[in-house]
Design a protein around this motif. Structure first.
Motif, PDB file in Angstrom:
ATOM      1  N   ALA A  75      -7.388  -2.402  -3.414  1.00  0.00           N
ATOM      2  CA  ALA A  75      -7.754  -1.399  -2.413  1.00  0.00           C
ATOM      3  C   ALA A  75      -9.114  -1.702  -1.794  1.00  0.00           C
ATOM      4  CB  ALA A  75      -7.764  -0.013  -3.044  1.00  0.00           C
ATOM      5  N   SER A  76     -10.095  -2.055  -2.609  1.00  0.00           N
ATOM      6  CA  SER A  76     -11.440  -2.323  -2.086  1.00  0.00           C
ATOM      7  C   SER A  76     -11.433  -3.510  -1.128  1.00  0.00           C
ATOM      8  CB  SER A  76     -12.419  -2.572  -3.235  1.00  0.00           C
ATOM      9  OG  SER A  76     -12.064  -3.716  -3.972  1.00  0.00           O
ATOM     10  N   LEU A  79       0.826  -1.206   0.000  1.00  0.00           N
ATOM     11  CA  LEU A  79       0.000   0.000   0.000  1.00  0.00           C
ATOM     12  C   LEU A  79       0.862   1.259   0.000  1.00  0.00           C
ATOM     13  CD1 LEU A  79      -2.743  -1.112   2.541  1.00  0.00           C
ATOM     14  CD2 LEU A  79      -3.032  -0.765   0.084  1.00  0.00           C
ATOM     15  N   SER A 120      -8.737  -4.427   0.624  1.00  0.00           N
ATOM     16  CA  SER A 120      -7.957  -4.011   1.799  1.00  0.00           C
ATOM     17  C   SER A 120      -8.784  -3.139   2.746  1.00  0.00           C
ATOM     18  CB  SER A 120      -6.710  -3.249   1.356  1.00  0.00           C
ATOM     19  OG  SER A 120      -5.859  -4.079   0.583  1.00  0.00           O
ATOM     20  N   THR A 162      -5.053   2.176   3.371  1.00  0.00           N
ATOM     21  CA  THR A 162      -5.782   1.983   2.121  1.00  0.00           C
ATOM     22  C   THR A 162      -6.639   3.203   1.801  1.00  0.00           C
ATOM     23  OG1 THR A 162      -5.894  -0.408   2.568  1.00  0.00           O
ATOM     24  CG2 THR A 162      -7.355   0.465   0.870  1.00  0.00           C
ATOM     25  N   VAL A 179      -4.568   5.766   0.231  1.00  0.00           N
ATOM     26  CA  VAL A 179      -4.299   5.461  -1.176  1.00  0.00           C
ATOM     27  C   VAL A 179      -5.495   5.822  -2.042  1.00  0.00           C
ATOM     28  CG1 VAL A 179      -3.911   3.594  -2.832  1.00  0.00           C
ATOM     29  CG2 VAL A 179      -2.641   3.635  -0.684  1.00  0.00           C
ATOM     30  N   VAL A 180      -6.696   5.426  -1.605  1.00  0.00           N
ATOM     31  CA  VAL A 180      -7.914   5.713  -2.365  1.00  0.00           C
ATOM     32  C   VAL A 180      -8.092   7.221  -2.524  1.00  0.00           C
ATOM     33  CG1 VAL A 180     -10.438   5.584  -2.336  1.00  0.00           C
ATOM     34  CG2 VAL A 180      -9.079   3.580  -1.716  1.00  0.00           C
TER      35      VAL A 180
END
Length: 333
Positions: A29-30, A2, A32, A44, A47-48
């Motif tokens: 990501a989804s 990540l 995590s 996460t 990151v998103v």
């Protein structure tokens, strides 16, 4: 992994290359975001948020709207404050990225039915950092969405911030509102009259209002005043004491922004305040009294009495007598 994604996204050259594999990144990501580890959820969400704000990747976020929004909404009330904070930031970034293309009807359904109700709950988060992040991100949404159908709800959230338990946040939110108003170049059908009221020199303000709100800030609330007021009046009649207090606090701040420009609905306001003045809770009564004083400050006494007098003969409205007394205790206009 990540952390590597975060570094890549922040590098413009890498972000352009990442575009081809964005779907894989979103899938990771989804998943995590649903990880049991708070640290993983937090990283996460960061990151998103970065992916959704990246100008190269932003136009493609709508393709993964539900894949991102659903797990974020699950985390917004997480027990860890840092998770809540990063989730709010990421959620608003994804919503913003999805407002210009894609399935806008599906987005509106998710935002209205899920996101906004949860964001309103965050106004009363026990972490001041989370609340401040919320107001900052709400301000971002209010000033960045092209055709802002969510504006009344976003302004309601900011009204809650004006009565935040932390003074620092109260002033912070007032500055955010001013910034939104300036960016949106607020307009109103009769905007020229905003500076013509002859009562402005005699206004009395309480913290955090140190002076009359700017013309642009008042116009911001004026153009959405009916939608906002309808929600506030409903909130003032909430079945919980806490809910009624929140509604009255919002009404106090709202009246400072709209002044006498809500006179067409003065009867509704008086009806709610008459009821609130007889509440079983002393705090509710105190806030209702403050609202009465604000109504008296901004409205003509004759207009107030026009709606109040008929209630005085109604035995089921004893609060009208109390409101008469409050008006007598103030200087006649």
């Amino acid at each position: 992994l990540l952390d590597t994604f975060l570094i890549i996204v922040k590098d413009i050259r890498c972000a352009e290359q990442l575009n081809t594999g964005l779907g894989k990144v979103i899938t990771i990501a989804s998943r995590s975001l649903t990880d049991a580890s708070p640290q993983v959820k937090q990283r996460t969400a960061a990151v998103v948020g970065e992916v959704s704000r990246n100008m190269t990747l932003k136009p493609f976020i709508h393709l993964y709207m539900t894949q991102l929004l659903n797990p974020l909404l699950e985390n917004i009330l997480h027990q860890r404050a840092k998770v809540r904070q990063k989730t709010i930031s990421a959620l608003c970034a994804v919503i913003n990225a999805c407002t210009t293309s894609g399935d806008l009807q599906q987005l509106e359904k998710i935002v209205r039915n899920k996101a906004l109700p949860l964001m309103k709950k965050c106004c009363y988060d026990n972490s001041s950092v989370v609340r401040k992040t919320l107001y900052e991100q709400v301000s971002f949404l209010a000033s960045s969405i092209p055709i802002n159908i969510y504006e009344p709800d976003l302004l309601l959230i900011l009204l809650s911030g004006i009565s935040d338990q932390a003074k620092e946040i109260q002033y912070f939110v007032l500055n955010l509102i001013e910034s939104i108003a300036q960016k949106n170049s607020c307009d109103s059908e009769d905007g020229e009259s905003f500076e013509s009221e002859n009562f402005c020199e005699n206004l009395i303000f309480q913290e955090p209002f140190l002076k009359r709100p700017s013309k642009t800030s008042r116009m911001l609330f004026d153009r959405r005043k009916n939608e906002i007021l309808s929600f506030i009046l409903q909130q003032c009649q909430d079945w919980t004491t806490e809910g009624r207090i929140r509604g009255l606090l919002q009404l106090q701040s709202f009246l400072v922004f709209v002044e006498n420009r809500i006179v067409t609905r003065l009867g509704e306001i008086i009806n709610v305040l008459v009821h609130s003045l007889m509440d079983d809770d002393d705090e509710v009564v105190s806030f209702a009294e403050s609202c009465v004083k604000l109504v008296d400050q901004y409205m003509r006494r004759s207009d107030i009495l026009f709606y109040l007098e008929p209630l005085s003969s109604d035995p089921s409205k004893p609060g009208s007598i109390k409101m008469h007394q409050l008006l007598r205790d103030t200087k006649d206009k």
